[in-house]
Design a protein around this motif. Sequence first.
Motif, PDB file in Angstrom:
ATOM      1  N   GLU A 128       0.826  -1.208   0.000  1.00  0.00           N
ATOM      2  CA  GLU A 128       0.000   0.000   0.000  1.00  0.00           C
ATOM      3  C   GLU A 128       0.864   1.264   0.000  1.00  0.00           C
ATOM      4  O   GLU A 128       0.471   2.294  -0.561  1.00  0.00           O
ATOM      5  CB  GLU A 128      -0.941   0.000   1.203  1.00  0.00           C
ATOM      6  CG  GLU A 128      -2.104  -0.961   1.075  1.00  0.00           C
ATOM      7  CD  GLU A 128      -3.056  -0.569  -0.054  1.00  0.00           C
ATOM      8  OE1 GLU A 128      -3.136   0.621  -0.398  1.00  0.00           O
ATOM      9  OE2 GLU A 128      -3.706  -1.466  -0.608  1.00  0.00           O
ATOM     10  N   ARG A 129       2.030   1.172   0.631  1.00  0.00           N
ATOM     11  CA  ARG A 129       2.905   2.341   0.684  1.00  0.00           C
ATOM     12  C   ARG A 129       3.436   2.696  -0.702  1.00  0.00           C
ATOM     13  O   ARG A 129       3.511   3.862  -1.082  1.00  0.00           O
ATOM     14  CB  ARG A 129       4.068   2.070   1.645  1.00  0.00           C
ATOM     15  CG  ARG A 129       4.924   3.305   1.950  1.00  0.00           C
ATOM     16  CD  ARG A 129       6.079   2.952   2.870  1.00  0.00           C
ATOM     17  NE  ARG A 129       5.675   2.037   3.931  1.00  0.00           N
ATOM     18  CZ  ARG A 129       6.305   0.893   4.220  1.00  0.00           C
ATOM     19  NH1 ARG A 129       7.359   0.541   3.501  1.00  0.00           N
ATOM     20  NH2 ARG A 129       5.881   0.124   5.182  1.00  0.00           N
ATOM     21  N   TYR A 130       3.825   1.669  -1.442  1.00  0.00           N
ATOM     22  CA  TYR A 130       4.436   1.918  -2.748  1.00  0.00           C
ATOM     23  C   TYR A 130       3.426   1.933  -3.893  1.00  0.00           C
ATOM     24  O   TYR A 130       3.674   2.529  -4.939  1.00  0.00           O
ATOM     25  CB  TYR A 130       5.521   0.869  -3.024  1.00  0.00           C
ATOM     26  CG  TYR A 130       6.719   1.021  -2.120  1.00  0.00           C
ATOM     27  CD1 TYR A 130       7.608   2.080  -2.272  1.00  0.00           C
ATOM     28  CD2 TYR A 130       6.959   0.103  -1.095  1.00  0.00           C
ATOM     29  CE1 TYR A 130       8.702   2.223  -1.428  1.00  0.00           C
ATOM     30  CE2 TYR A 130       8.049   0.242  -0.244  1.00  0.00           C
ATOM     31  CZ  TYR A 130       8.917   1.310  -0.424  1.00  0.00           C
ATOM     32  OH  TYR A 130       9.998   1.446   0.417  1.00  0.00           O
ATOM     33  N   PHE A 131       2.293   1.253  -3.684  1.00  0.00           N
ATOM     34  CA  PHE A 131       1.258   1.193  -4.730  1.00  0.00           C
ATOM     35  C   PHE A 131      -0.102   1.488  -4.093  1.00  0.00           C
ATOM     36  O   PHE A 131      -0.915   0.576  -3.912  1.00  0.00           O
ATOM     37  CB  PHE A 131       1.244  -0.179  -5.408  1.00  0.00           C
ATOM     38  CG  PHE A 131       2.572  -0.605  -5.950  1.00  0.00           C
ATOM     39  CD1 PHE A 131       3.021  -0.137  -7.176  1.00  0.00           C
ATOM     40  CD2 PHE A 131       3.390  -1.477  -5.226  1.00  0.00           C
ATOM     41  CE1 PHE A 131       4.251  -0.533  -7.685  1.00  0.00           C
ATOM     42  CE2 PHE A 131       4.619  -1.872  -5.721  1.00  0.00           C
ATOM     43  CZ  PHE A 131       5.051  -1.394  -6.951  1.00  0.00           C
ATOM     44  N   PRO A 132      -0.350   2.742  -3.728  1.00  0.00           N
ATOM     45  CA  PRO A 132      -1.607   3.080  -3.042  1.00  0.00           C
ATOM     46  C   PRO A 132      -2.836   2.614  -3.818  1.00  0.00           C
ATOM     47  O   PRO A 132      -2.942   2.836  -5.023  1.00  0.00           O
ATOM     48  CB  PRO A 132      -1.548   4.615  -2.970  1.00  0.00           C
ATOM     49  CG  PRO A 132      -0.093   4.944  -3.056  1.00  0.00           C
ATOM     50  CD  PRO A 132       0.507   3.910  -3.964  1.00  0.00           C
ATOM     51  N   GLY A 133      -3.735   1.941  -3.102  1.00  0.00           N
ATOM     52  CA  GLY A 133      -4.971   1.472  -3.716  1.00  0.00           C
ATOM     53  C   GLY A 133      -4.864   0.174  -4.482  1.00  0.00           C
ATOM     54  O   GLY A 133      -5.885  -0.376  -4.920  1.00  0.00           O
ATOM     55  N   PHE A 134      -3.642  -0.365  -4.608  1.00  0.00           N
ATOM     56  CA  PHE A 134      -3.446  -1.574  -5.409  1.00  0.00           C
ATOM     57  C   PHE A 134      -4.225  -2.758  -4.859  1.00  0.00           C
ATOM     58  O   PHE A 134      -4.734  -3.589  -5.615  1.00  0.00           O
ATOM     59  CB  PHE A 134      -1.952  -1.904  -5.461  1.00  0.00           C
ATOM     60  CG  PHE A 134      -1.612  -3.106  -6.302  1.00  0.00           C
ATOM     61  CD1 PHE A 134      -1.593  -3.031  -7.681  1.00  0.00           C
ATOM     62  CD2 PHE A 134      -1.306  -4.325  -5.700  1.00  0.00           C
ATOM     63  CE1 PHE A 134      -1.278  -4.142  -8.455  1.00  0.00           C
ATOM     64  CE2 PHE A 134      -0.994  -5.443  -6.469  1.00  0.00           C
ATOM     65  CZ  PHE A 134      -0.979  -5.352  -7.852  1.00  0.00           C
ATOM     66  N   LEU A 135      -4.346  -2.842  -3.536  1.00  0.00           N
ATOM     67  CA  LEU A 135      -4.999  -3.998  -2.910  1.00  0.00           C
ATOM     68  C   LEU A 135      -6.452  -3.718  -2.515  1.00  0.00           C
ATOM     69  O   LEU A 135      -7.111  -4.583  -1.933  1.00  0.00           O
ATOM     70  CB  LEU A 135      -4.220  -4.422  -1.657  1.00  0.00           C
ATOM     71  CG  LEU A 135      -2.776  -4.873  -1.889  1.00  0.00           C
ATOM     72  CD1 LEU A 135      -2.114  -5.190  -0.550  1.00  0.00           C
ATOM     73  CD2 LEU A 135      -2.718  -6.087  -2.804  1.00  0.00           C
ATOM     74  N   THR A 136      -6.949  -2.544  -2.846  1.00  0.00           N
ATOM     75  CA  THR A 136      -8.272  -2.139  -2.387  1.00  0.00           C
ATOM     76  C   THR A 136      -9.354  -3.153  -2.756  1.00  0.00           C
ATOM     77  O   THR A 136     -10.240  -3.462  -1.955  1.00  0.00           O
ATOM     78  CB  THR A 136      -8.639  -0.760  -2.967  1.00  0.00           C
ATOM     79  OG1 THR A 136      -7.650   0.184  -2.555  1.00  0.00           O
ATOM     80  CG2 THR A 136     -10.006  -0.321  -2.484  1.00  0.00           C
ATOM     81  N   HIS A 137      -9.290  -3.676  -3.952  1.00  0.00           N
ATOM     82  CA  HIS A 137     -10.334  -4.599  -4.424  1.00  0.00           C
ATOM     83  C   HIS A 137      -9.808  -6.033  -4.566  1.00  0.00           C
ATOM     84  O   HIS A 137     -10.379  -6.832  -5.310  1.00  0.00           O
ATOM     85  CB  HIS A 137     -10.889  -4.112  -5.764  1.00  0.00           C
ATOM     86  CG  HIS A 137     -11.439  -2.715  -5.710  1.00  0.00           C
ATOM     87  ND1 HIS A 137     -12.577  -2.403  -5.001  1.00  0.00           N
ATOM     88  CD2 HIS A 137     -10.993  -1.554  -6.259  1.00  0.00           C
ATOM     89  CE1 HIS A 137     -12.820  -1.102  -5.113  1.00  0.00           C
ATOM     90  NE2 HIS A 137     -11.887  -0.567  -5.868  1.00  0.00           N
ATOM     91  N   ASP A 138      -8.735  -6.352  -3.842  1.00  0.00           N
ATOM     92  CA  ASP A 138      -8.149  -7.688  -3.932  1.00  0.00           C
ATOM     93  C   ASP A 138      -8.878  -8.642  -2.990  1.00  0.00           C
ATOM     94  O   ASP A 138      -8.478  -8.851  -1.848  1.00  0.00           O
ATOM     95  CB  ASP A 138      -6.650  -7.642  -3.592  1.00  0.00           C
ATOM     96  CG  ASP A 138      -5.929  -8.928  -3.951  1.00  0.00           C
ATOM     97  OD1 ASP A 138      -6.598  -9.968  -4.073  1.00  0.00           O
ATOM     98  OD2 ASP A 138      -4.702  -8.900  -4.110  1.00  0.00           O
ATOM     99  N   THR A 139      -9.967  -9.205  -3.468  1.00  0.00           N
ATOM    100  CA  THR A 139     -10.756 -10.115  -2.632  1.00  0.00           C
ATOM    101  C   THR A 139     -10.042 -11.440  -2.383  1.00  0.00           C
ATOM    102  O   THR A 139     -10.295 -12.108  -1.380  1.00  0.00           O
ATOM    103  CB  THR A 139     -12.126 -10.389  -3.279  1.00  0.00           C
ATOM    104  OG1 THR A 139     -11.923 -10.908  -4.595  1.00  0.00           O
ATOM    105  CG2 THR A 139     -12.936  -9.099  -3.378  1.00  0.00           C
ATOM    106  N   THR A 140      -9.136 -11.818  -3.291  1.00  0.00           N
ATOM    107  CA  THR A 140      -8.376 -13.057  -3.116  1.00  0.00           C
ATOM    108  C   THR A 140      -7.475 -12.954  -1.901  1.00  0.00           C
ATOM    109  O   THR A 140      -7.408 -13.873  -1.064  1.00  0.00           O
ATOM    110  CB  THR A 140      -7.538 -13.351  -4.371  1.00  0.00           C
ATOM    111  OG1 THR A 140      -8.414 -13.530  -5.485  1.00  0.00           O
ATOM    112  CG2 THR A 140      -6.707 -14.608  -4.189  1.00  0.00           C
ATOM    113  N   LEU A 141      -6.755 -11.853  -1.771  1.00  0.00           N
ATOM    114  CA  LEU A 141      -5.898 -11.643  -0.612  1.00  0.00           C
ATOM    115  C   LEU A 141      -6.728 -11.569   0.662  1.00  0.00           C
ATOM    116  O   LEU A 141      -6.373 -12.173   1.677  1.00  0.00           O
ATOM    117  CB  LEU A 141      -5.085 -10.359  -0.793  1.00  0.00           C
ATOM    118  CG  LEU A 141      -4.173  -9.968   0.372  1.00  0.00           C
ATOM    119  CD1 LEU A 141      -3.098 -11.027   0.591  1.00  0.00           C
ATOM    120  CD2 LEU A 141      -3.536  -8.599   0.122  1.00  0.00           C
ATOM    121  N   ALA A 142      -7.834 -10.852   0.615  1.00  0.00           N
ATOM    122  CA  ALA A 142      -8.684 -10.723   1.796  1.00  0.00           C
ATOM    123  C   ALA A 142      -9.218 -12.076   2.243  1.00  0.00           C
ATOM    124  O   ALA A 142      -9.276 -12.370   3.453  1.00  0.00           O
ATOM    125  CB  ALA A 142      -9.843  -9.769   1.505  1.00  0.00           C
TER     126      ALA A 142
END
Length: 248
Positions: A128-142
Amino acid sequence: MNHSSAKAGAPREPDLPPYQVVLAETDWGSLQTAFGNGECLPEVLARLLEPDPKVQVTALSELRELVGHQNGIYEATAPVAMYVAGILAHPAAMTLRPYRNVPIRATLLNWLVSTAYDASDEIVDRTERYFPGFLTHDTTLAAFRDLRPMLYRAVAPFLQDGHEDVREAAGLAALILAEHPALAQRRDHLAVHARRILDTSSDDPNRRVALKALEAWGHDITGIEPIPEEAWDCGPHSDGRGDLEPPF
């Protein structure tokens, strides 16, 4: 779980479904891996129960590429992790690796350590620090991170294992999984295992995980020397194929 060491009144983590159920009831062909769908995964997972440790370690290495390529989390990563955690108590996990005299159980746990670290708070925060918003919609990671209490319950019985390598691997896995808010009541108990890793481990990435856990949980780390991070350090048991390479 080691109930005698857990806090009285602490909530019980959910049980994993039996590994046979995970294998039979998962629609593997519908799940993404690093190289297409997961149709091949049942055959690879079944090889983890073979009596030949070379076959077992090779299967783990294949899984690392299929569902953990470049330290990623894929749709198939979660059920694979559930299966691996589910066979920790299987007799096949006691197979000894030639030349190392280490139970395959330690290797299974180290695989879980590496996979859990790829979805850890540290990695999420760094992304998130280097790619803001990159994981916002990552349901797989969640979805994978939601499994942490369940995976913890499978790992916890091995915190007091009689084999040093198994104890250390279980301790590392528990420390990373206990980042989940539902496991906050387990952290004081796990501090003992973090300090044991700091005292006995010869592996700096592993010791760093233990030190960071103590610091994040507000424990006194006065007198513990900092463990500098190297540019190439990706975390515990994640140096390429690392623990999965020959000699077997």
